[in-house]
Design a protein around this motif. Structure first.
Motif, PDB file in Angstrom:
ATOM      1  N   SER A 169       0.851  -1.193   0.000  1.00 18.12           N
ATOM      2  CA  SER A 169       0.000   0.000   0.000  1.00 18.12           C
ATOM      3  C   SER A 169       0.884   1.240   0.000  1.00 18.12           C
ATOM      4  CB  SER A 169      -0.901   0.033   1.234  1.00 18.12           C
ATOM      5  OG  SER A 169      -1.562   1.290   1.328  1.00 18.12           O
ATOM      6  N   PRO A 170       0.586   2.204  -0.862  1.00 13.69           N
ATOM      7  CA  PRO A 170       1.385   3.432  -0.892  1.00 13.69           C
ATOM      8  C   PRO A 170       1.196   4.295   0.365  1.00 13.69           C
ATOM      9  CG  PRO A 170      -0.525   3.632  -2.338  1.00 13.69           C
ATOM     10  CD  PRO A 170      -0.483   2.221  -1.893  1.00 13.69           C
ATOM     11  N   TYR A 171       0.207   3.971   1.177  1.00 13.22           N
ATOM     12  CA  TYR A 171      -0.044   4.747   2.394  1.00 13.22           C
ATOM     13  C   TYR A 171       0.981   4.468   3.490  1.00 13.22           C
ATOM     14  CZ  TYR A 171      -4.560   6.313   0.588  1.00 13.22           C
ATOM     15  OH  TYR A 171      -5.540   6.909  -0.150  1.00 13.22           O
ATOM     16  N   PHE A 172       1.734   3.390   3.340  1.00  7.77           N
ATOM     17  CA  PHE A 172       2.770   3.096   4.337  1.00  7.77           C
ATOM     18  C   PHE A 172       3.911   4.081   4.193  1.00  7.77           C
ATOM     19  CE2 PHE A 172       0.985  -1.324   4.382  1.00  7.77           C
ATOM     20  CZ  PHE A 172       0.678  -1.375   5.737  1.00  7.77           C
ATOM     21  N   ASP A 173       4.456   4.498   5.326  1.00  7.19           N
ATOM     22  CA  ASP A 173       5.616   5.375   5.341  1.00  7.19           C
ATOM     23  C   ASP A 173       6.553   4.922   6.456  1.00  7.19           C
ATOM     24  OD1 ASP A 173       7.288   7.438   4.602  1.00  7.19           O
ATOM     25  OD2 ASP A 173       5.641   8.897   4.470  1.00  7.19           O
ATOM     26  N   ALA A 174       7.644   5.647   6.651  1.00  9.48           N
ATOM     27  CA  ALA A 174       8.671   5.216   7.597  1.00  9.48           C
ATOM     28  C   ALA A 174       8.144   5.123   9.035  1.00  9.48           C
ATOM     29  CB  ALA A 174       9.864   6.165   7.540  1.00  9.48           C
ATOM     30  N   ASP A 175       7.078   5.863   9.343  1.00  8.05           N
ATOM     31  CA  ASP A 175       6.553   5.809  10.711  1.00  8.05           C
ATOM     32  C   ASP A 175       5.822   4.509  11.030  1.00  8.05           C
ATOM     33  OD1 ASP A 175       4.473   6.354   8.994  1.00  8.05           O
ATOM     34  OD2 ASP A 175       3.593   7.941  10.238  1.00  8.05           O
ATOM     35  N   ILE A 176       5.700   3.620  10.032  1.00 10.52           N
ATOM     36  CA  ILE A 176       5.073   2.321  10.286  1.00 10.52           C
ATOM     37  C   ILE A 176       5.867   1.511  11.299  1.00 10.52           C
ATOM     38  CG2 ILE A 176       6.251   1.243   8.320  1.00 10.52           C
ATOM     39  CD1 ILE A 176       2.829   0.302   9.860  1.00 10.52           C
ATOM     40  N   TYR A 177       7.169   1.682  11.340  1.00  9.11           N
ATOM     41  CA  TYR A 177       7.997   0.886  12.247  1.00  9.11           C
ATOM     42  C   TYR A 177       7.718   1.233  13.708  1.00  9.11           C
ATOM     43  CZ  TYR A 177      10.358  -0.438   7.981  1.00  9.11           C
ATOM     44  OH  TYR A 177      10.624  -0.928   6.725  1.00  9.11           O
ATOM     45  N   LYS A 178       7.423   2.472  13.954  1.00 14.65           N
ATOM     46  CA  LYS A 178       7.039   2.848  15.312  1.00 14.65           C
ATOM     47  C   LYS A 178       5.661   2.281  15.639  1.00 14.65           C
ATOM     48  CE  LYS A 178       6.323   6.773  18.430  1.00 14.65           C
ATOM     49  NZ  LYS A 178       6.310   8.253  18.576  1.00 14.65           N
ATOM     50  N   ALA A 179       4.768   2.305  14.648  1.00 14.83           N
ATOM     51  CA  ALA A 179       3.397   1.842  14.874  1.00 14.83           C
ATOM     52  C   ALA A 179       3.335   0.357  15.199  1.00 14.83           C
ATOM     53  CB  ALA A 179       2.542   2.150  13.643  1.00 14.83           C
ATOM     54  N   VAL A 180       4.263  -0.459  14.616  1.00 14.11           N
ATOM     55  CA  VAL A 180       4.219  -1.909  14.860  1.00 14.11           C
ATOM     56  C   VAL A 180       5.203  -2.343  15.938  1.00 14.11           C
ATOM     57  CG1 VAL A 180       3.382  -2.427  12.536  1.00 14.11           C
ATOM     58  CG2 VAL A 180       5.861  -2.423  12.994  1.00 14.11           C
ATOM     59  N   SER A 181       5.900  -1.393  16.552  1.00  7.00           N
ATOM     60  CA  SER A 181       6.742  -1.732  17.696  1.00  7.00           C
ATOM     61  C   SER A 181       5.852  -2.249  18.832  1.00  7.00           C
ATOM     62  CB  SER A 181       7.516  -0.495  18.158  1.00  7.00           C
ATOM     63  OG  SER A 181       7.960  -0.640  19.480  1.00  7.00           O
ATOM     64  N   LEU A 182       6.224  -3.381  19.423  1.00  9.84           N
ATOM     65  CA  LEU A 182       5.380  -3.975  20.464  1.00  9.84           C
ATOM     66  C   LEU A 182       5.184  -3.034  21.639  1.00  9.84           C
ATOM     67  CD1 LEU A 182       6.609  -7.694  20.525  1.00  9.84           C
ATOM     68  CD2 LEU A 182       4.592  -6.735  19.407  1.00  9.84           C
ATOM     69  N   ILE A 183       6.249  -2.322  22.007  1.00  8.02           N
ATOM     70  CA  ILE A 183       6.129  -1.367  23.115  1.00  8.02           C
ATOM     71  C   ILE A 183       5.121  -0.280  22.772  1.00  8.02           C
ATOM     72  CG2 ILE A 183       7.357   0.378  24.448  1.00  8.02           C
ATOM     73  CD1 ILE A 183       9.866  -1.380  24.189  1.00  8.02           C
ATOM     74  N   GLU A 184       5.197   0.196  21.549  1.00  4.53           N
ATOM     75  CA  GLU A 184       4.275   1.243  21.111  1.00  4.53           C
ATOM     76  C   GLU A 184       2.846   0.705  21.037  1.00  4.53           C
ATOM     77  OE1 GLU A 184       3.800   5.303  20.101  1.00  4.53           O
ATOM     78  OE2 GLU A 184       5.537   4.177  20.838  1.00  4.53           O
ATOM     79  N   CYS A 185       2.708  -0.525  20.564  1.00  4.82           N
ATOM     80  CA  CYS A 185       1.377  -1.138  20.472  1.00  4.82           C
ATOM     81  C   CYS A 185       0.702  -1.188  21.840  1.00  4.82           C
ATOM     82  CB  CYS A 185       1.478  -2.557  19.915  1.00  4.82           C
ATOM     83  SG  CYS A 185       1.995  -2.639  18.183  1.00  4.82           S
ATOM     84  N   VAL A 186       1.492  -1.539  22.850  1.00  3.11           N
ATOM     85  CA  VAL A 186       0.940  -1.610  24.205  1.00  3.11           C
ATOM     86  C   VAL A 186       0.673  -0.209  24.740  1.00  3.11           C
ATOM     87  CG1 VAL A 186       1.461  -2.252  26.596  1.00  3.11           C
ATOM     88  CG2 VAL A 186       1.952  -3.857  24.753  1.00  3.11           C
TER      89      VAL A 186
END
Length: 458
Positions: A413-430
């Motif tokens: 998806s073109p909507y993904f950007d570099a900030d996706i890595y923060k979004a899928v970080s387990l710590i961030e998810c919690v």
């Protein structure tokens, strides 16, 4: 001759006595029986039904009997029919006619109902105290692990990231509800039946309020038939205890799973595990397995009580003598389970690294990945489809969402950007799940404070 044997021409057959006797079960209620009899005697004297001298003799000798049973100098006669008759017979031996006057204006039916209610109230309180202690241990353990990430499961499959503290606090909520049920059961149990007589009250001018106040009951029973034949309070207590065992059994199953090599999330202290007689490597969670097994006997007691009562006409029937063995076993079993589980939980070691590793392997951040796209304007169902395809891609290529490069994301998806890595970080998810009831550390800390305040309110 039995105290009730005046109209009989024959002595009771020993086989009848053995079958009819409940002394081996109800002897544990000797304190309640003596306290109830003391209050009854005081009321009889206050109403002018017995003399002050009779009251003094009765109270003194009842107190002596109580102390002697407690210190072992008076042995309860196993040939007695029940604890109520044993105490009355012993009292009469000691003070003659005064002892014979004690049973004025009461029946064994309302006496048994009184003693059983008093005993039930006391034991419900002791279970509440054990649950409060157990909750404190859970909360203390949770406070140490508000940042310990683990997989949350549905269908026993990795689902979404939570913390170990969040998982423990789910059980705390169950046990708080258990305390609330016990509290309610105590209030409904606190109905004073003495004065109901055998079934139709009494012609004597008694003061039931006097006895209620002396014994600390909240209410007086409002119908003499119901007063002697009601065992709802026994069934309710057994029901509340059964639900506690459901929760203890579920928690035990978690400990059994977590201590297995396949999970390896916790390690039980050597003092609270057992070995094998043939396999030297074994370390078995026997306490948890026994709790899981003992839940069945408590459930069975509840079912037995329901079956016992379901077809009984009013008022008292001898069937109801069976209530105490079932009730007492429920109390004893729950008490033993809580006393064993508490130090086991307190001493167990939490293997945080293993929990975190398991969380990293199960795509439990997939929903967060989809939510990332939703926040970019994509409808959730479309975002769900995109991430599902990404997970399939990861599985085929031995990757996880955190290890995909940005080009692989953008191909989905073109909507993904570099900030996706923060979004899928387990710590961030919690951390992002900071809604009331969620697993975010600050929110779990609030849950812990709330649980402690709840326990203090009971």
């Amino acid at each position: 001759m039995k105290l009730w044997g005046a109209r009989f021409e024959k002595e009771a057959d020993k086989r009848l006595n053995d079958f009819n006797s409940s002394i081996n079960i109800d002897s544990r209620m000797y304190e309640e029986d003596i306290d109830g009899s003391t209050a009854h005697a005081q009321m009889l004297c206050a109403q002018g039904i017995i003399s002050e001298k009779d009251l003094d003799d009765i109270v003194k000798n009842l107190s002596d009997i109580k102390n002697e049973i407690a210190n072992g100098t008076l042995i309860i006669d196993e040939n007695a029919e029940d604890i109520h008759m044993f105490i009355e017979e012993e009292l009469t031996k000691r003070c003659g006619d005064a002892g014979k006057r004690l049973h004025t204006a009461r029946s064994r039916n309302d006496q048994v109902a009184l003693d059983t209610r008093m005993y039930t109230i006391k034991r419900l309180g002791s279970i509440k105290d054990l649950l409060k202690d157990f909750i404190k241990i859970l909360c203390n353990k949770a406070q140490k692990h508000v940042y310990s990430i683990m997989p949350g499961y549905t269908h026993l499959q990795p689902a979404q990231p939570i913390t170990f503290a969040h998982h423990l606090m789910a059980y705390v909520q169950m046990f708080i509800r258990d305390i609330s049920r016990l509290d309610d059961a105590q209030k409904r149990c606190s109905v004073m039946p003495l004065g109901s007589g055998a079934l139709a009250a009494t012609t004597h001018n008694i003061d039931r309020e006097f006895v209620k106040e002396r014994l600390g009951f909240l209410q007086i029973s409002q119908n003499s038939l119901d007063g002697v034949s009601d065992r709802d309070f026994v069934i309710e207590a057994a029901s509340a205890l059964s639900i506690i065992m459901v929760h203890l059994s579920r928690f035990s199953e978690e400990i059994i799973l977590w201590s297995s090599r396949e999970f390896n999330f916790i390690e039980l202290d050597d003092a609270f595990a057992t070995g094998s007689s043939i396999m030297p490597q074994k370390k078995n969670p026997d306490i948890c397995e026994l709790i899981r097994g003992k839940s069945g006997r408590v459930f069975g007691n509840l079912q037995g009580l329901l079956c016992m009562m379901k077809g009984l006409p009013l008022a008292y029937n001898k069937d109801m003598q069976e209530d105490k063995e079932a009730l007492f076993d429920c109390f004893d079993t729950v008490c033993a389970c809580l006393k064993a589980a508490a130090p086991m939980l307190e001493s167990m070691k939490v293997l945080e690294d293993n929990m975190n590793s398991a969380a990293a392997e199960g795509f439990i951040n997939a929903t967060d990945c989809a939510d990332y796209l939703v926040k970019k304007g994509i409808p959730f169902r479309e975002a769900y489809r995109i991430v599902g395809q990404l997970v399939k891609y990861c599985i085929k290529n031995s990757k996880v969402l955190e290890t995909l490069d940005i080009d692989e994301y953008k191909a989905a998806s073109p909507y993904f950007d570099a900030d996706i890595y923060k979004a899928v970080s387990l710590i961030e998810c919690v951390n992002n799940r900071n809604v009331t009831g969620g697993p975010a550390p600050d929110e779990v800390k609030r849950q812990i404070d709330f649980a402690i305040s709840c326990c203090q309110s009971f």
